[in-house]
Design a protein around this motif. Structure first.
Motif, PDB file in Angstrom:
ATOM      1  N   LEU A  43       0.824  -1.211   0.000  1.00 14.60           N
ATOM      2  CA  LEU A  43       0.000   0.000   0.000  1.00 14.60           C
ATOM      3  C   LEU A  43       0.856   1.258   0.000  1.00 14.60           C
ATOM      4  CD1 LEU A  43      -2.870   1.123   0.068  1.00 14.60           C
ATOM      5  CD2 LEU A  43      -2.755   1.036   2.569  1.00 14.60           C
ATOM      6  N   VAL A  44       1.919   1.251   0.802  1.00 14.30           N
ATOM      7  CA  VAL A  44       2.808   2.422   0.848  1.00 14.30           C
ATOM      8  C   VAL A  44       3.516   2.612  -0.495  1.00 14.30           C
ATOM      9  CG1 VAL A  44       4.885   3.352   1.948  1.00 14.30           C
ATOM     10  CG2 VAL A  44       3.098   2.316   3.344  1.00 14.30           C
ATOM     11  N   SER A  45       3.937   1.517  -1.104  1.00 11.84           N
ATOM     12  CA  SER A  45       4.604   1.620  -2.410  1.00 11.84           C
ATOM     13  C   SER A  45       3.664   2.186  -3.464  1.00 11.84           C
ATOM     14  CB  SER A  45       5.110   0.241  -2.844  1.00 11.84           C
ATOM     15  OG  SER A  45       6.026  -0.281  -1.904  1.00 11.84           O
ATOM     16  N   LEU A  46       2.412   1.751  -3.425  1.00  9.88           N
ATOM     17  CA  LEU A  46       1.435   2.286  -4.373  1.00  9.88           C
ATOM     18  C   LEU A  46       1.177   3.772  -4.122  1.00  9.88           C
ATOM     19  CD1 LEU A  46      -0.594   1.794  -6.655  1.00  9.88           C
ATOM     20  CD2 LEU A  46      -2.278   1.180  -4.914  1.00  9.88           C
ATOM     21  N   SER A  47       1.135   4.172  -2.856  1.00 10.15           N
ATOM     22  CA  SER A  47       0.926   5.588  -2.533  1.00 10.15           C
ATOM     23  C   SER A  47       2.091   6.430  -3.035  1.00 10.15           C
ATOM     24  CB  SER A  47       0.749   5.750  -1.025  1.00 10.15           C
ATOM     25  OG  SER A  47      -0.346   4.995  -0.555  1.00 10.15           O
ATOM     26  N   ILE A  48       3.297   5.933  -2.844  1.00 10.86           N
ATOM     27  CA  ILE A  48       4.473   6.672  -3.328  1.00 10.86           C
ATOM     28  C   ILE A  48       4.451   6.767  -4.854  1.00 10.86           C
ATOM     29  CG2 ILE A  48       6.993   6.622  -3.477  1.00 10.86           C
ATOM     30  CD1 ILE A  48       7.012   5.325  -0.713  1.00 10.86           C
ATOM     31  N   TYR A  49       4.122   5.667  -5.507  1.00 14.72           N
ATOM     32  CA  TYR A  49       4.047   5.668  -6.975  1.00 14.72           C
ATOM     33  C   TYR A  49       2.988   6.659  -7.460  1.00 14.72           C
ATOM     34  CZ  TYR A  49       3.641   3.771 -11.715  1.00 14.72           C
ATOM     35  OH  TYR A  49       3.604   3.622 -13.074  1.00 14.72           O
ATOM     36  N   CYS A  50       1.865   6.689  -6.776  1.00 17.06           N
ATOM     37  CA  CYS A  50       0.788   7.609  -7.150  1.00 17.06           C
ATOM     38  C   CYS A  50       1.220   9.061  -6.927  1.00 17.06           C
ATOM     39  CB  CYS A  50      -0.459   7.285  -6.337  1.00 17.06           C
ATOM     40  SG  CYS A  50      -1.896   8.275  -6.738  1.00 17.06           S
ATOM     41  N   GLY A  51       1.895   9.332  -5.805  1.00 20.43           N
ATOM     42  CA  GLY A  51       2.347  10.692  -5.527  1.00 20.43           C
ATOM     43  C   GLY A  51       3.381  11.183  -6.521  1.00 20.43           C
ATOM     44  N   VAL A  52       4.336  10.321  -6.851  1.00 17.58           N
ATOM     45  CA  VAL A  52       5.357  10.706  -7.828  1.00 17.58           C
ATOM     46  C   VAL A  52       4.724  10.947  -9.196  1.00 17.58           C
ATOM     47  CG1 VAL A  52       7.430   9.912  -9.024  1.00 17.58           C
ATOM     48  CG2 VAL A  52       7.203   9.545  -6.575  1.00 17.58           C
ATOM     49  N   GLY A  53       3.780  10.101  -9.570  1.00 18.99           N
ATOM     50  CA  GLY A  53       3.090  10.303 -10.833  1.00 18.99           C
ATOM     51  C   GLY A  53       2.318  11.609 -10.873  1.00 18.99           C
ATOM     52  N   GLY A  54       1.680  11.973  -9.755  1.00 18.88           N
ATOM     53  CA  GLY A  54       0.971  13.241  -9.698  1.00 18.88           C
ATOM     54  C   GLY A  54       1.894  14.434  -9.870  1.00 18.88           C
ATOM     55  N   LEU A  55       3.064  14.380  -9.250  1.00 21.41           N
ATOM     56  CA  LEU A  55       4.024  15.479  -9.403  1.00 21.41           C
ATOM     57  C   LEU A  55       4.501  15.607 -10.850  1.00 21.41           C
ATOM     58  CD1 LEU A  55       6.179  15.018  -6.164  1.00 21.41           C
ATOM     59  CD2 LEU A  55       4.395  16.732  -6.597  1.00 21.41           C
ATOM     60  N   ILE A  56       4.718  14.473 -11.505  1.00 18.77           N
ATOM     61  CA  ILE A  56       5.160  14.517 -12.902  1.00 18.77           C
ATOM     62  C   ILE A  56       4.041  15.050 -13.795  1.00 18.77           C
ATOM     63  CG2 ILE A  56       5.955  13.122 -14.839  1.00 18.77           C
ATOM     64  CD1 ILE A  56       7.337  11.305 -12.842  1.00 18.77           C
ATOM     65  N   PHE A  57       2.818  14.618 -13.538  1.00 21.09           N
ATOM     66  CA  PHE A  57       1.680  15.142 -14.307  1.00 21.09           C
ATOM     67  C   PHE A  57       1.565  16.660 -14.139  1.00 21.09           C
ATOM     68  CE2 PHE A  57      -0.245  10.775 -14.486  1.00 21.09           C
ATOM     69  CZ  PHE A  57      -0.410  10.753 -15.858  1.00 21.09           C
ATOM     70  N   ARG A  58       1.727  17.151 -12.937  1.00 24.79           N
ATOM     71  CA  ARG A  58       1.647  18.597 -12.713  1.00 24.79           C
ATOM     72  C   ARG A  58       2.752  19.333 -13.456  1.00 24.79           C
ATOM     73  NH1 ARG A  58       0.411  22.990  -9.586  1.00 24.79           N
ATOM     74  NH2 ARG A  58       2.181  24.265  -8.974  1.00 24.79           N
ATOM     75  N   HIS A  59       3.956  18.772 -13.429  1.00 25.93           N
ATOM     76  CA  HIS A  59       5.081  19.404 -14.104  1.00 25.93           C
ATOM     77  C   HIS A  59       4.854  19.464 -15.613  1.00 25.93           C
ATOM     78  CE1 HIS A  59       9.208  20.578 -14.945  1.00 25.93           C
ATOM     79  NE2 HIS A  59       9.287  19.573 -15.815  1.00 25.93           N
TER      80      HIS A  59
END
Length: 410
Positions: free
Chosen positions: A68-84
């Motif tokens: 679950l933590v790994s998925l949360s980190i993956y989701c957070g990193v993806g969100g930052l890249i999408f914003r960029h």
């Protein structure tokens, strides 16, 4: 002489007896040492087993949490890249819409104030008004608030950090509301790669937590102090499934109540509808939360809810497997009689459907088949009676077929 011999013999006997006694004492001492060693070894083995069991439990818990933590980190990193990737294009698009609206607004006002030709005034006003209305419509659809005094502001930032993380979670869970989408080439390429890797990962996490919740529901059902009486009729598996569905309903209601606190213009039914559409991954997108303050909490709520939904799917799958096993047990003379009934009737009677009905209607029997042999024999006798009536009906009245099924309390 005999006395002397007896004395010597008695002396020999005493020395041998002492040697035997000493040997017995040594053997007893050796037995005690062996017993102590075995006891210590058993205690050590039990201790090692206990410690191994505790370590296995901790390892299993860490595996669930780690996924679950790994998925949360993956989701957070993806969100930052999408914003960029998407935020600069979003700012440029909104700036262009603002300029278009301002330009057409100024032209419309200039036409009203500076035009002195009365004959063409209505046509000019209609022409400029149509352009201004089209520009306003595009600006409103693009996300601008049509308030000229505030310079047509953006009501909320679409590609904020929280909104971007929420968008990445909708990509991973295949919900896809459609309220915000990538428009740049780089964002779309990254979305494809992000989804190809993240969707299987997300399904793995959801399935893992779904099995965990299903096991928890089963354990809870087994350790219930008193079970409802209707569980004897519907079976334990269906009871677990109903229990899980009820808990999911409570979970959806709780989510709807939280949404009422954050979304001012939503009703309780709107929140419940949104939660249901989300948990079933339908994702129409007609109702989407717009307050960015609780997007992370909403993302976590969705992930846990999807795990609960997979729990229900797992429990229903188990019930299907149990029903199929019972259907396979319906063999021998009973199944043969049913086949003959389906072949003899000749009026569209579906053997498989009748077999399913009888399987569901018949009471639940345990694995001990000998205890229920009279019940099965009674059912076979009833079916044979039905077959006989069908034959008689076909011989007497070929065009009319009447089947009477007697249902007993067997």
């Amino acid at each position: 002489m005999p006395l002397k011999t007896g004395a010597n013999g008695g002396g020999d006997y005493d020395s041998q007896d002492e040697a035997s006694t000493e040997l017995l004492e040594k053997l007893k001492h050796l037995d005690r040492r062996v017993d102590a060693a075995e006891g210590g070894g058993t205690g050590g083995l039990c201790g090692r087993r206990s410690s191994c069991w505790q370590s296995m439990r901790w390892k299993s818990a860490l595996n669930h949490i780690g996924l679950l933590v790994s998925l949360s980190i993956y989701c957070g990193v993806g969100g930052l890249i999408f914003r960029h990737l998407e935020r600069p294009a979003e700012v440029q698009r909104l700036t262009h819409l603002k300029d278009v609206v301002k330009t057409h607004r100024e032209r419309f006002m200039s036409t009203i104030l500076n035009n002195t030709e009365v004959n063409n005034l209505n046509e000019l006003l209609s022409f400029e008004l149509a352009k201004y209305e089209a520009a306003v419509q595009l600006a409103a659809e693009g996300g601008l608030l049509i308030v000229a005094d505030r310079d047509f502001p953006e009501p909320y930032e679409r590609w904020s950090i929280l909104q971007a993380v929420f968008f990445s979670s909708t990509v991973l869970t295949t919900i896809g509301y459609g309220n915000i989408v990538p428009v740049t080439t780089g964002g779309r390429v990254f979305c494809i790669c992000f989804a190809l890797i993240g969707i299987p990962f997300t399904l793995t996490v959801i399935a893992d937590w779904g099995r965990l919740f299903a096991t928890a529901v089963s354990v809870f059902g087994k350790h219930m102090p008193t079970k409802p009486k209707f569980t004897n009729f519907i079976g334990k598996t269906w009871f677990y499934a109903i229990l899980a569905v009820g808990f999911l309903g409570v979970y959806l209601a709780a989510g709807a109540g939280l949404l009422l606190l954050w979304e001012d213009d939503w009703t309780f039914f709107d929140g419940f509808y949104f939660c249901f559409i989300t948990m079933t991954t339908i994702g129409f997108g007609d109702l989407v939360p717009k307050k960015p303050n609780y997007m992370l909490l909403c993302t976590l709520y969705i992930l846990i809810g999807l795990a609960l939904t997979s729990t229900i799917i797992e429990l229903v799958r188990r019930q299907y497997a149990t029903s199929w096993a019972k259907l396979q047990e319906l063999s021998g003379p009973m199944a043969e009689t049913l086949r003959r009934l389906g072949e003899t009737a000749g009026t569209g009677l579906d053997y498989a459907a009748l077999q399913k009905v009888l399987t569901v209607s018949m009471p639940k029997w345990n694995s001990k088949k000998n205890d229920h042999s009279p019940d099965i024999a009674a059912l076979e006798a009833i079916t044979n009676a039905i077959l006989k009536e069908v034959k008689e009906a076909q011989n007497n009245k070929p065009k009319v077929l009447q089947i009477v099924i007697y249902e007993s309390s067997v």
